[in-house]
Design a protein around this motif. Structure first.
Motif, mmCIF file in Angstrom:
data_model
loop_
_atom_site.group_PDB
_atom_site.id
_atom_site.type_symbol
_atom_site.label_atom_id
_atom_site.label_comp_id
_atom_site.label_asym_id
_atom_site.label_seq_id
_atom_site.Cartn_x
_atom_site.Cartn_y
_atom_site.Cartn_z
ATOM 1 N N GLU A 82 0.865 -1.182 0.000
ATOM 2 C CA GLU A 82 0.000 0.000 0.000
ATOM 3 C C GLU A 82 0.902 1.232 0.000
ATOM 4 O OE1 GLU A 82 -3.289 0.172 -0.118
ATOM 5 O OE2 GLU A 82 -3.543 -2.018 -0.151
ATOM 6 N N LYS A 83 0.770 2.056 -1.013
ATOM 7 C CA LYS A 83 1.689 3.178 -1.136
ATOM 8 C C LYS A 83 1.464 4.223 -0.050
ATOM 9 C CE LYS A 83 0.332 4.174 -5.319
ATOM 10 N NZ LYS A 83 0.203 4.855 -6.617
ATOM 11 N N ASN A 84 2.534 4.937 0.304
ATOM 12 C CA ASN A 84 2.439 6.037 1.265
ATOM 13 C C ASN A 84 1.786 7.252 0.624
ATOM 14 O OD1 ASN A 84 3.727 4.905 3.536
ATOM 15 N ND2 ASN A 84 5.732 5.224 2.584
ATOM 16 N N ARG A 85 1.236 8.110 1.458
ATOM 17 C CA ARG A 85 0.755 9.397 0.967
ATOM 18 C C ARG A 85 1.956 10.345 0.959
ATOM 19 N NH1 ARG A 85 -4.715 10.490 1.154
ATOM 20 N NH2 ARG A 85 -4.276 12.681 1.591
ATOM 21 N N ALA A 86 2.497 10.584 -0.165
ATOM 22 C CA ALA A 86 3.652 11.486 -0.271
ATOM 23 C C ALA A 86 3.450 12.363 -1.494
ATOM 24 C CB ALA A 86 4.949 10.685 -0.417
ATOM 25 N N SER A 87 3.809 13.593 -1.363
ATOM 26 C CA SER A 87 3.660 14.509 -2.495
ATOM 27 C C SER A 87 4.901 15.383 -2.590
ATOM 28 C CB SER A 87 2.416 15.390 -2.318
ATOM 29 O OG SER A 87 2.522 16.142 -1.119
ATOM 30 N N ARG A 88 5.087 15.907 -3.763
ATOM 31 C CA ARG A 88 6.236 16.770 -3.983
ATOM 32 C C ARG A 88 5.965 18.124 -3.331
ATOM 33 N NH1 ARG A 88 8.239 19.035 -9.788
ATOM 34 N NH2 ARG A 88 10.090 20.119 -9.035
ATOM 35 N N ARG A 89 6.937 18.611 -2.625
ATOM 36 C CA ARG A 89 6.804 19.912 -1.975
ATOM 37 C C ARG A 89 7.965 20.813 -2.391
ATOM 38 N NH1 ARG A 89 2.777 19.784 1.471
ATOM 39 N NH2 ARG A 89 3.333 21.763 2.441
ATOM 40 N N LEU A 90 7.645 22.067 -2.525
ATOM 41 C CA LEU A 90 8.651 23.035 -2.949
ATOM 42 C C LEU A 90 8.944 24.033 -1.849
ATOM 43 C CD1 LEU A 90 7.396 23.994 -6.531
ATOM 44 C CD2 LEU A 90 9.091 22.278 -5.921
ATOM 45 N N MET A 91 10.221 24.360 -1.738
ATOM 46 C CA MET A 91 10.598 25.492 -0.892
ATOM 47 C C MET A 91 10.511 26.729 -1.781
ATOM 48 S SD MET A 91 14.056 26.147 1.315
ATOM 49 C CE MET A 91 15.127 26.289 -0.107
ATOM 50 N N VAL A 92 9.621 27.656 -1.466
ATOM 51 C CA VAL A 92 9.390 28.801 -2.339
ATOM 52 C C VAL A 92 9.916 30.081 -1.689
ATOM 53 C CG1 VAL A 92 7.390 27.752 -3.441
ATOM 54 C CG2 VAL A 92 7.065 29.146 -1.392
ATOM 55 N N TYR A 93 10.297 30.994 -2.554
ATOM 56 C CA TYR A 93 10.875 32.266 -2.105
ATOM 57 C C TYR A 93 9.873 33.395 -2.309
ATOM 58 C CZ TYR A 93 15.333 29.760 -2.236
ATOM 59 O OH TYR A 93 16.353 28.864 -2.018
ATOM 60 N N PHE A 94 10.074 34.451 -1.502
ATOM 61 C CA PHE A 94 9.246 35.651 -1.625
ATOM 62 C C PHE A 94 10.177 36.856 -1.730
ATOM 63 C CE2 PHE A 94 6.751 32.516 0.648
ATOM 64 C CZ PHE A 94 5.580 32.508 -0.099
ATOM 65 N N PRO A 95 9.723 37.885 -2.401
ATOM 66 C CA PRO A 95 10.637 39.016 -2.639
ATOM 67 C C PRO A 95 10.861 39.904 -1.426
ATOM 68 C CG PRO A 95 8.476 39.449 -3.600
ATOM 69 C CD PRO A 95 8.453 38.032 -3.119
ATOM 70 N N HIS A 96 9.981 39.840 -0.455
ATOM 71 C CA HIS A 96 10.011 40.821 0.621
ATOM 72 C C HIS A 96 10.583 40.275 1.929
ATOM 73 C CE1 HIS A 96 6.389 38.422 1.026
ATOM 74 N NE2 HIS A 96 6.398 38.709 2.322
ATOM 75 N N THR A 97 10.911 38.985 1.980
ATOM 76 C CA THR A 97 11.378 38.394 3.238
ATOM 77 C C THR A 97 12.379 37.284 2.954
ATOM 78 O OG1 THR A 97 10.704 37.160 5.211
ATOM 79 C CG2 THR A 97 9.371 36.828 3.220
ATOM 80 N N LYS A 98 13.317 37.117 3.905
ATOM 81 C CA LYS A 98 14.287 36.030 3.760
ATOM 82 C C LYS A 98 13.664 34.694 4.150
ATOM 83 C CE LYS A 98 17.946 39.231 5.053
ATOM 84 N NZ LYS A 98 18.868 39.610 6.141
ATOM 85 N N ARG A 99 12.507 34.742 4.799
ATOM 86 C CA ARG A 99 11.826 33.498 5.159
ATOM 87 C C ARG A 99 11.299 32.821 3.901
ATOM 88 N NH1 ARG A 99 7.238 34.602 7.474
ATOM 89 N NH2 ARG A 99 7.418 36.863 7.489
ATOM 90 N N THR A 100 11.452 31.505 3.838
ATOM 91 C CA THR A 100 10.904 30.745 2.719
ATOM 92 C C THR A 100 9.637 30.031 3.180
ATOM 93 O OG1 THR A 100 12.279 28.846 3.305
ATOM 94 C CG2 THR A 100 13.162 30.373 1.657
#
Length: 664
Positions: free
Chosen positions: A581-599
């Motif tokens: 039985e396959k795991n529930r896994a999905s592709r996730r991206l670390m995304v950037y924003f122009p106004h903050t160093k937080r991703t």
């Protein structure tokens, strides 16, 4: 239920070429959109161009297809054109990551410089035509190389148009909106009026080939390619002439899995192998192929077909060197499919790969009508009769309504003979609705989204900023840049206010760089990790697939090497770790924003763009609120750059939270 798709041909001129092949050699227009059925010899036309001393840059979507075309071409040049083998091997070269590894093994350190020289001539000591077969990323990396080595400052897109007679994009239906910029760049510069009174720069003609075409002409015209320089070439099917496919029995079987399909058709498979012909099994899902290995082995062994007469082709096994699996099947990216009688594959083979003599195909239908038609078209080539058995079931038909429609059509024509045009019309019916019968002879399978116009504009902007684009080259690029490039430039200028503010400079600059990096990433491919099987075989596996289909990432501690690459050392073959039985896994991206160093971390789903914009506009976030108050126009420009292109600055996140045993 079944029917027979009747033998069909293309006309032959006195020189042996079909009308389309002749047009590909002689059509004067600089941009050609080409629609021809599988087996029509689109590639062969450029082989004839090579024999006429022309140089061809032939761009294909996969490494395996590049290898397949190169091997077939070299063989034809030696056997039929009577070239010496060493000459043919010098005059036909592959540009791919595989070939990069080979060059490194040969001690060539400066691969970019080596390919720049190859671009000008593969073998300058001999006259005659030449062909470079490349994946698009290698071509793009040469145009946008991050460093100009000594003596290479003058090499640019204009030189590519000068150095080749033809620039060909094969299997063009596989193009993604984000990857259209490379083809659009060549098409535009090859076709615009120049200050010197000529049509286009250089001499190369740009051809976009497919058997299941997309309607790309409107996108090219929007980008400023003159309509008068676009030729739409269509191969007409005839009853006589050069046969493409013989009579093909098309069977739709409701069966629980591919082992059942093989078992039901085992006598036919055995007979084909006894005649030294090939049988191809094509799966929809890689995990199912892996799980079915023991059952397939039992059936084949029962029919007296040895395991070492079987080649397994898929993205994971093709990432490794040639070897034999624990079941005795051969694997590896350098294997020649012609050396085997049974091929077990995934969609990896549906893009242009030709087989020696595959008249019987057992297959799952694919995920879209064009996948089906591409797979079907691999069988019974060169006028041979054949059989294609397609597995279906209720679950597949629920997921793919077009498959249910195909089944109804076959049922209505049970045991009848139909033309290939009728099958194509059924498969393209849904796509045809958007064209309202305005496409003439060509049956399109879709069109490009508007985002392709803006990704092309962004690609142009990145090239304008490249070091090779100076003086007259920059002037030409500025003069002919599409309107979308100007729009992107205006947005980038509007955005630059954030980059000049001391508080936002670092995050804004990083976001800008990541956006440009996305423009050069022509395909949306997830991160892969290295898996080392017990016998030492090294594979590259999509990380999400590994997490979803196996328990490797929870059972085995991953290790990072000196190059910061993650690997897992297995105690057995990869198949040993498959889950029921396959795991529930999905592709996730670390995304950037122009106004903050937080991703941020967002799921790479259809709602990714909407979620990113939602985060950017989040007024509950103090940084976002302040940036919108301080620089509303710049923030709006960032939002528009992402919305118009569909490109979100970011990259795949590191391992998901479910992977707990990783050593960092």
């Amino acid at each position: 239920m079944e029917l027979t798709v009747t033998r069909h041909c293309v006309a032959q001129r006195e020189n042996g070429l079909s009308p389309l092949q002749h047009a590909l050699l002689h059509e004067p227009k600089r941009v050609r959109i080409v629609d021809a059925p599988t087996g029509a010899g689109k590639t062969y036309a450029f082989q004839k161009a090579l024999l006429q001393d022309q140089r061809i840059l032939f761009i294909v979507p996969t490494r395996r297809l590049a290898q397949n075309i190169a091997a077939s071409l070299i063989d034809d040049l030696v056997v039929n054109a009577k070239w010496q083998k060493e000459v043919a091997e010098k005059k036909v070269q592959v540009w791919s990551s595989d070939q990069t590894a080979v060059l490194r093994e040969q001690g060539i350190a400066n691969i970019r410089g080596y390919r720049i020289r190859q671009m000008q001539a593969l073998d300058a000591t001999r006259s005659g035509g030449e062909m470079i077969i490349a994946v698009p990323e290698v071509v793009s990396q040469l145009l946008q190389r991050y460093r100009l080595d000594k003596g290479q400052a003058g090499t640019s897109v204009f030189d590519v148009l000068d150095d080749f007679d033809h620039i060909v994009f094969d299997e063009f239906h596989t193009i993604e909106a984000r990857g259209f910029g490379l083809a659009a760049l060549f098409a535009k510069l090859a076709s615009v009026p120049t200050d010197g009174g000529t049509t286009g720069y250089g001499g190369a003609k740009v051809s976009l080939l497919s058997a299941t075409p997309l309607d790309v002409k409107p996108t090219l015209v929007t980008l400023g390619v003159p309509e008068t320089q676009i030729a739409e070439l269509h191969e007409v099917i005839t009853d006589t002439g050069r046969a493409l496919h013989g009579d093909v029995r098309l069977v739709l079987e409701s069966l629980p899995g591919m082992p059942a399909v093989l078992e039901q058709n085992l006598a036919l498979v055995k007979a084909e192998v006894a005649q030294n012909r090939q049988v191809v099994l094509i799966y929809n899902a890689l995990a199912a192929l892996k799980r079915d290995m023991p059952a397939l082995l039992r059936s084949l062994k029962g029919a007296g077909i040895a395991a070492d007469n079987v080649l397994v082709i898929n993205s994971i096994d093709d990432s490794g060197d040639n070897s034999q699996s624990g079941y005795g099947f051969h694997t590896g990216r350098r294997q020649n499919p012609d050396d085997f009688n049974v091929l077990i594959a995934t969609a990896s083979v549906e893009m242009g790969v030709t087989f020696r003599a595959a008249n019987v195909m057992l297959m799952e239908p694919g995920f879209a009508p064009m996948n089906f038609l591409q797979r079907y078209g691999r069988a019974a080539r060169r006028g041979e009769d054949g059989t294609v058995v397609v597995r279906t079931d209720a679950a597949l038909e629920d997921r793919h309504p077009w498959l249910r429609e195909l089944g109804s059509w076959i049922s209505a024509h049970q045991s009848q003979q139909v033309a290939i045009r009728e099958l194509t019309e059924v498969l393209s019916r849904e796509a045809q609705q958007q064209f309202k019968g305005e496409t003439g002879e060509t049956l399109y399978f879709g069109s490009l989204p508007q985002q392709a116009v803006y990704t092309s504009g962004l690609y142009w902007q990145v090239l304008l900023g490249h070091k090779s684009s100076h003086r007259h080259r920059r002037a030409h690029l500025l003069q002919h840049q599409p309107a979308s490039s100007k729009h992107i430039y205006a947005l980038l200028k509007q955005y630059s206010a954030l980059e000049t503010d001391d508080y936002y400079r670092e995050s804004a600059t990083q976001w800008h760089e990541q956006l440009f990096a996305q423009a050069l990433n022509l395909r949306n491919i997830g991160l892969r990790v290295k898996v080392i099987e017990a016998d030492g075989r090294r594979l590259l596996v999509d990380r999400v697939w590994l997490e979803r289909e196996t328990d490797i990432m929870t059972r085995i501690t991953g290790q990072y090497d000196a190059n910061d690459e993650l690997s897992f050392q297995l105690q057995a073959d990869l198949e040993h770790y498959l889950l029921d039985e396959k795991n529930r896994a999905s592709r996730r991206l670390m995304v950037y924003f122009p106004h903050t160093k937080r991703t941020g971390e967002l799921e790479a789903s259809a709602g990714l763009l909407r979620e990113w914009v939602k985060h950017l506009q989040n007024k509950r976030d103090m940084d976002a609120e302040a940036a919108w108050d301080d620089y509303p126009e710049a923030m709006k420009a960032a939002e528009l750059l992402v919305s118009l292109t569909g490109l979100i600055p970011g990259n795949d996140t590191d391992l998901s939270a479910s992977t707990t045993s990783l050593v960092l």
